[in-house]
Design an enzyme around this catalytic site. Structure first.
Site, mmCIF file in Angstrom:
data_model
loop_
_atom_site.group_PDB
_atom_site.id
_atom_site.type_symbol
_atom_site.label_atom_id
_atom_site.label_comp_id
_atom_site.label_asym_id
_atom_site.label_seq_id
_atom_site.Cartn_x
_atom_site.Cartn_y
_atom_site.Cartn_z
ATOM 1 C CE LYS A 183 35.003 53.878 36.083
ATOM 2 N NZ LYS A 183 34.223 54.423 37.211
ATOM 3 N N GLY A 236 39.822 46.886 42.102
ATOM 4 C CA GLY A 236 38.383 46.659 42.261
ATOM 5 C C GLY A 236 38.131 45.184 42.516
ATOM 6 C CB SER A 237 35.052 43.220 42.481
ATOM 7 O OG SER A 237 34.592 43.499 41.174
ATOM 8 C CB THR A 238 37.996 38.803 41.841
ATOM 9 O OG1 THR A 238 38.904 39.029 42.930
ATOM 10 C CG2 THR A 238 38.534 37.674 40.981
ATOM 11 C CB THR A 240 35.222 44.650 37.839
ATOM 12 O OG1 THR A 240 33.977 44.669 38.526
ATOM 13 C CG2 THR A 240 35.212 45.740 36.798
ATOM 14 N N GLY A 241 37.768 42.692 37.500
ATOM 15 C CA GLY A 241 39.151 42.504 37.048
ATOM 16 C C GLY A 241 39.230 41.538 35.874
ATOM 17 C CD GLU A 259 47.342 45.785 43.540
ATOM 18 O OE1 GLU A 259 47.114 45.207 44.628
ATOM 19 O OE2 GLU A 259 48.400 45.645 42.911
ATOM 20 C CB CYS A 294 40.999 45.315 49.356
ATOM 21 S SG CYS A 294 42.485 46.271 49.679
ATOM 22 C CD GLU A 392 36.352 41.540 48.628
ATOM 23 O OE1 GLU A 392 35.868 41.609 47.485
ATOM 24 O OE2 GLU A 392 37.399 42.116 48.962
HETATM 25 P P1 NDP Z 1 34.178 47.195 41.254
HETATM 26 O O1 NDP Z 1 34.973 46.097 40.637
HETATM 27 O O2 NDP Z 1 32.710 47.132 41.170
HETATM 28 O O3 NDP Z 1 34.585 48.607 40.596
HETATM 29 C C1 NDP Z 1 35.903 49.078 40.583
HETATM 30 C C2 NDP Z 1 36.031 50.128 39.489
HETATM 31 O O4 NDP Z 1 35.859 49.489 38.228
HETATM 32 C C3 NDP Z 1 34.954 51.217 39.563
HETATM 33 O O5 NDP Z 1 35.521 52.436 39.157
HETATM 34 C C4 NDP Z 1 33.932 50.728 38.548
HETATM 35 O O6 NDP Z 1 33.117 51.748 38.051
HETATM 36 C C5 NDP Z 1 34.856 50.166 37.481
HETATM 37 N N1 NDP Z 1 34.237 49.213 36.553
HETATM 38 C C6 NDP Z 1 33.146 48.443 36.739
HETATM 39 N N2 NDP Z 1 32.908 47.700 35.622
HETATM 40 C C7 NDP Z 1 33.866 48.031 34.707
HETATM 41 C C8 NDP Z 1 34.165 47.623 33.377
HETATM 42 N N3 NDP Z 1 33.424 46.722 32.725
HETATM 43 N N4 NDP Z 1 35.229 48.171 32.741
HETATM 44 C C9 NDP Z 1 36.003 49.080 33.375
HETATM 45 N N5 NDP Z 1 35.764 49.520 34.639
HETATM 46 C C10 NDP Z 1 34.722 48.987 35.311
HETATM 47 O O7 NDP Z 1 34.692 47.316 42.746
HETATM 48 P P2 NDP Z 1 34.144 48.293 43.892
HETATM 49 O O8 NDP Z 1 34.216 49.703 43.439
HETATM 50 O O9 NDP Z 1 32.852 47.765 44.383
HETATM 51 O O10 NDP Z 1 35.290 48.120 45.000
HETATM 52 C C11 NDP Z 1 35.307 47.073 45.887
HETATM 53 C C12 NDP Z 1 36.232 45.954 45.411
HETATM 54 O O11 NDP Z 1 37.542 46.473 45.235
HETATM 55 C C13 NDP Z 1 36.367 44.852 46.443
HETATM 56 O O12 NDP Z 1 36.330 43.601 45.799
HETATM 57 C C14 NDP Z 1 37.746 45.095 47.037
HETATM 58 O O13 NDP Z 1 38.348 43.961 47.583
HETATM 59 C C15 NDP Z 1 38.495 45.615 45.860
HETATM 60 N N6 NDP Z 1 39.665 46.375 46.307
HETATM 61 C C16 NDP Z 1 40.906 45.828 46.161
HETATM 62 C C17 NDP Z 1 42.029 46.491 46.643
HETATM 63 C C18 NDP Z 1 43.412 45.907 46.490
HETATM 64 O O14 NDP Z 1 44.386 46.642 46.688
HETATM 65 N N7 NDP Z 1 43.570 44.652 46.156
HETATM 66 C C19 NDP Z 1 41.917 47.783 47.330
HETATM 67 C C20 NDP Z 1 40.556 48.257 47.442
HETATM 68 C C21 NDP Z 1 39.479 47.574 46.937
HETATM 69 P P3 NDP Z 1 31.722 52.163 38.770
HETATM 70 O O15 NDP Z 1 31.660 51.470 40.073
HETATM 71 O O16 NDP Z 1 31.826 53.635 38.873
HETATM 72 O O17 NDP Z 1 30.648 51.705 37.840
#
Ligand code: NDP
Length: 500
Positions: A183, A236-238, A240-241, A259, A294, A392
């Site tokens: 996804k 993604g973000s911490t 959401t992680g 990540e 990131c 961040e």
């Molecule tokens: P988000 O955490 O908002 O989203 C990441 C993904 O998770 C998207 O596909 C999003 O879907 C999905 N998501 C959101 N909520 C849920 C949930 N409850 N259950 C499952 N999946 C969910 O991050 P961003 O997309 O805004 O990306 C930016 C963030 O990613 C920054 O914090 C950045 O630091 C981090 N990042 C980390 C990297 C690393 O290697 N450490 C590399 C690149 C980015 P949708 O948005 O489509 O709703």
């Protein structure tokens, strides 16, 4: 010349399930071009039913094709073919990637697509190069390990470098014998959908790799919870992680790798080599992808003796950037992904200024031909409690803090929660090694910054920047379970041995 007309790019408009573009019945989701605000297309969101279909087709593809049981070299051959199709379709994929993301075409052509092809090749090579172990045991006992895939891997990825970060997950997971349901961010689906279709052309069994378009709250959540998923890999973000990890724990104790976000320091000592080159690196951390990376080195921590010269050079570099749409070759400052994100950056910069920060350059958002942009911004005069230093920002904002001695520099470089990456700049190898050891981060670059085109070195954070690695052999290994076979091998021998 790589510039292109965004209206001429042909896009796929639905999820990819079971080896084909498939209808999904959810609510409409608009995908917009951040460069000019135009609606590129509307998708029907993948509902929980579609997640079921995708996971089921992944399981069935594993059963029918025997993907996890065939000789790893056969999987490798498919992945190499896939890489060559990516090379062949580089222009088309780069345009699809640039269309609705913040990745300028010069970057998608020059970096993202070559790295994507290289990742497919690298993990093809891994497929049969990391065997199990045989252990020293008592005679008559054979104890060894075998690797087994998890089955269906759920991969959830962000919008900032969409195709490359998605490939860093699905390529090792597939090479290790798993199926994948991916996804991506709903904001940036196009190149990922196309590469999935190319995979089938390369020989990936239909259904083995599925791409679901939908929001995190609906599609992502249903995927993480699904009982047919064996492993969850997330970037993604911490924030959401945390949700993903809790859901994975509550729905089957699924292993996860995360990540997550960062707030990475660049620690510059007085004896840093080549100030001009260093200024370019620091400026790139702030302007490349408009800081939406990131690991961008968004905290400059610089020793007093070199501070004025370095800051002056960084300001010169950032003043030279050219804002523009992602489809123009000359663009070096791309748009912010969405108006919401531009508002967020703006709010943090305003709060920083209210708390006493001074702006050396930039500080404001602006609109350019319908796209949301933010001026490259350098802030100074803050202590480590300032929001701009701690949070961040994920935008083109650099904070500067000046230090006098080693201990002070190290104390400033430490972050209370994040530990993704760091840079150390010094000619003194002892100082470099000592500070690299002190800094709690998953990657420390010395006299350089960023990954370039590297696919071999592992990448992933410490602390609240996550755990588990993407890239390198470590990422391949994480998609395999270790099984121990412990065999008593002397029984028949004793039974048939002649009596004395
Ligand atoms: P988000 O955490 O908002 O989203 C990441 C993904 O998770 C998207 O596909 C999003 O879907 C999905 N998501 C959101 N909520 C849920 C949930 N409850 N259950 C499952 N999946 C969910 O991050 P961003 O997309 O805004 O990306 C930016 C963030 O990613 C920054 O914090 C950045 O630091 C981090 N990042 C980390 C990297 C690393 O290697 N450490 C590399 C690149 C980015 P949708 O948005 O489509 O709703």
């Amino acid at each position: 010349m790589n510039s292109f007309n965004p209206d001429s790019v042909s896009i796929d408009r639905s999820s990819f399930i079971g080896g084909e573009f498939a209808a999904t019945g959810g609510t409409a989701i608009g995908v917009f071009r951040p460069s000019d605000g135009h609606l590129a297309c509307e998708f029907r969101e993948a509902t929980a039913d579609c997640v079921d279909r995708a996971v089921e087709s992944a399981r069935s593809a594993l059963r029918v094709s025997g993907w996890s049981d065939i000789a790893p070299r056969q999987r490798a051959a498919v992945m190499r073919h896939w890489a060559s199709l990516v090379d062949e379709h580089r222009v088309e994929l780069a345009r699809l990637e640039s269309l609705c993301s913040s990745r300028p075409i010069a970057e998608t052509m020059g970096r993202d697509l070559p790295v994507v092809a290289e990742l497919l090749r690298f993990y093809a090579e891994c497929a049969d190069k990391s065997p199990g172990e045989v252990f020293d045991t008592a005679r008559g006992i054979l104890s060894f390990t075998q690797h087994e895939p998890y089955g269906v891997v759920a991969a959830i990825t962000p919008w900032n470098v969409p195709l490359l970060l998605a490939t860093a997950k699905f390529a090792p997971a597939l090479a290790a014998g798993n199926a994948v349901v991916l996804k991506p961010s709903e904001l940036t689906p196009f190149a990922i959908l196309r590469i999935a279709a190319l995979g089938v052309r390369a020989g990936v069994p239909p259904g083995l790799f599925n791409v679901l378009i939908g929001s995190g709250a609906i599609t992502g959540n249903a995927l993480v919870r699904h009982p047919g998923v064996g492993y969850v890999t997330f970037t993604g973000s911490t924030q959401t992680g945390v949700t993903v990890m809790c859901e994975a724990a509550q729905h089957g104790i699924k292993p996860v790798s995360l990540e997550l976000g960062g707030k990475s320091p660049q620690l510059v000592f007085d004896d840093a080599p080549d100030v001009a080159e260093l200024a370019s690196l620091v400026a790139a951390s702030l302007t490349r992808n408009s800081g939406q990376i990131c690991f961008c080195g968004s905290r400059l921590i610089v020793q007093r003796g070199i501070a004025d010269e370095l800051i002056a050079r960084v300001l010169d570099e950032v003043r030279a950037v050219q804002a523009g749409p992602t489809w123009h070759e000359a663009t070096t400052l791309p748009p912010i992904i969405s108006a919401d994100q531009a508002n967020r950056i703006d709010a943090i910069v305003k709060r920083a200024k209210d708390a006493g920060a001074q702006t050396l350059v930039g500080g404001k958002r602006f609109e350019h031909k319908g796209g949301q942009f933010f001026e490259p911004t350098v802030l100074t005069g803050m202590d480590s409690t300032n929001d701009a230093v701690r949070s961040e920002i994920f935008g083109p904002v650099l904070t500067v803090q000046v230090f006098d001695d080693y201990d002070e520099g190290l104390a400033l470089a430490a972050h209370p929660t994040y530990g993704l990456a760091a840079g150390v700049h010094t000619r003194d190898i002892d100082k470099a090694l000592a500070s690299a050891r002190e800094i709690e981060a998953g990657t420390v670059w010395v006299n350089t910054y960023g990954r370039g085109n590297d696919v071999v070195s592992p990448f992933g954070g410490f602390k609240q920047s996550g755990f588990g690695k993407d890239f390198g052999l470590a990422a391949f290994d994480k998609y395999r379970r270790i099984k121990n076979l412990y065999i008593r091998a002397d029984r028949d021998q004793r039974r048939t041995a002649p009596r004395a």
